[in-house]
Design an enzyme around this catalytic site. Structure first.
Site: not given
Length: 505
Positions: A119, A223, A393
């Site tokens: 997502g 989340g 990340k």
């Protein structure tokens, strides 16, 4: 929208009290906030024209409303985890990876499905589309590598492990477009959308959107803890069970180390485990990662957002919390079905404050998938090698993955056998390299770093072709200065400063 009662605080925690008058005030404001939110959500549901969409959206808003009322109840009671009751888990709660069974049965794979949490947009790296579409190695994206891994698994063992992608409203259309190219692969791919919840104004505690069709910026995906509700509401959980799938391996799509591990699957079956969380040893780079704790004899996940400010440094300490959650999770689907049909999932709420583009303060109520560990009967961690946690990340992570430190075999990253050390180099790229477009512009070609220990780059720096970095290399371009590292340059144990002088380290 269906009527939902405000949940009462559970008996497992003793809330901190804040005085009777404060409690009465909180209770009164909670009741008003609950009523106002219910009215606004009813308006949102009634703004949906299509009956089927309205029904689905109503289910979603009921789940959101329940989360919101739990948030209000916890806020009114000032419930917090009490630090003195938090302990490191017993040694038997964390199984060492090298104690897992060595013999595996490939037939077990027919009971397995793989789910990638897909997502994310990669906004921190300056991306606008699905992060999983980012090219990370040898012209292949995160998704390409995952497809190649599972296809190889299926072909090698003559099994049919399906790949499931949990998308968000931000990535769903993108993902459907991307997976069309895999239609001829030996792989069954399924997608489903996680929930879309309304952002909440911090001051008024009212939803930001006024209509179902309102702009994307007024909504948020709540989340990866939303996984369990979304699996049920989409029908995917029942579909998997009807197909004979009993186990689900869940991981983030940007974790390139999260590949199917038959030893973990074998252990899960033999031990009768209902939920397994892969953890790994904490380093200074992982101080913010969630960790497994013992809370009044129950195994739970503790995230940094739940830690009182005065204990944040304790949380980051490697002495007390030696491991952290990789978010690689193994779930028994029959047990999940039982929990969702009986008690449901009450996951710890993480309040995520945000500031919109126009400066408005909003909050997002989120949950973490690993927090479900407290709901399963036989649940624990497995301390896995660091190689199973290779997230991308930042552009610093991306440089490492793109480099000659790794090669690819059947979609899996393999460390270069010529690397002398068991660890990978530490790479810290400054703000000039933060966005993917800048990163690509500043490296004509990815440097050779097979013998690198540490790289720090700050300021306006550009790398030429065929650059080699060895040992410890620090490049600092001061404000108003630019450094161009020429083609073919070899930097070994060097500090390169803004006036283009080189210093031996």
């Amino acid at each position: 929208m269906s009527s939902l009662a405000v949940p009462q605080p559970s008996g497992e925690r003793t809330p901190r009290t804040r005085g009777v008058s404060a409690m009465h005030f909180k209770s009164a404001t909670t009741g008003v906030a609950t009523k106002n939110m219910r009215n606004e959500l009813n308006k949102l549901v009634n703004s949906v024209k299509d009956p089927q969409k309205r029904k689905e959206f109503d289910t979603e808003m009921q789940a959101f409303f329940y989360l919101f009322t739990r948030y209000l109840a916890e806020r009114a009671q000032s419930q917090e985890l009490e630090w003195d009751r938090i302990k490191s888990p017993d040694s038997n709660a964390i199984v060492p990876y090298d104690k897992l069974p060595t013999g595996t049965d490939p037939k077990n794979l027919n009971k397995l499905a793989v789910l990638k949490v897909n997502g994310g947009l990669g906004t921190s790296m300056g991306m606008t589309g699905a992060k999983s579409a980012l090219e990370v190695k040898d012209g292949m994206s995160f998704l390409d590598l995952t497809v190649r891994q599972i296809e190889h698994l299926n072909t090698t063992h003559n099994v049919d492990v399906p790949l499931i992608l949990m998308t968000s409203f931000n990535t769903h259309e993108d993902t459907l477009r991307i997976i069309k190219k895999y239609e001829n692969q030996k792989l069954n791919i399924e997608t489903f959308n996680q929930s879309r919840y309304p952002r909440i104004f911090k001051e008024t505690l009212l939803p930001v959107p006024h209509s179902y069709e309102d702009d994307k910026s007024k909504w948020y995906p709540p989340g990866h803890g939303d996984l369990y509700n979304a699996l049920v509401n989409s029908g995917v959980l029942d579909k998997l069970l009807n197909e004979g799938r009993e186990y689900l391996f869940v991981s983030n799509s940007d974790n390139l180390g999260a590949v199917v591990d038959e030893k973990i699957l074998q252990y899960m079956i033999e031990s009768g485990s209902e939920f397994i969380m892969e953890v790994t040893d904490k380093t200074k780079a992982d101080v913010k990662g969630g960790t497994i704790i013992d809370y009044d004899g129950t195994i739970r996940l503790l995230e940094i957002a739940q830690v009182p400010s005065e204990h944040v440094e304790d949380f980051k300490s490697v002495r007390k919390f030696k491991i952290f959650n990789t978010n690689n999770l193994w779930i028994n689907l029959k047990a999940l079905k039982r929990i969702m049909e009986t008690e449901g999932m009450e996951l710890d709420i993480i309040v995520n404050p945000k500031t919109t583009d126009d400066g408005t303060q909003v909050i997002q109520l989120e949950t973490a998938a690993g927090a479900a560990i407290k709901h399963f009967k036989v649940a624990h961690g497995i301390n896995v090698p660091r190689s199973r946690f290779l997230p991308v990340k930042s552009c610093s992570d991306l440089l490492l993955i793109k480099s000659d430190i790794y090669s690819i075999e059947h979609g899996q990253l393999v460390i270069n056998e010529n690397r002398m050390f068991g660890t990978t180099p530490v790479i810290k790229l400054g703000d000039h390299f933060k966005k993917i477009a800048q990163f690509q512009k500043r490296f004509k070609k990815i440097p050779t770093i097979i013998e690198l220990d540490h790289l720090t780059v700050t300021g306006d720096v550009y790398f030429g072709r065929n650059v080699t970095l060895r040992g410890t290399v620090i490049v600092v371009a001061n404000e108003g200065q630019r450094i161009d590292i020429p083609d073919g340059c070899i930097l070994e144990n060097r500090l390169l400063s803004g006036n283009l002088t080189m210093t031996e380290l």
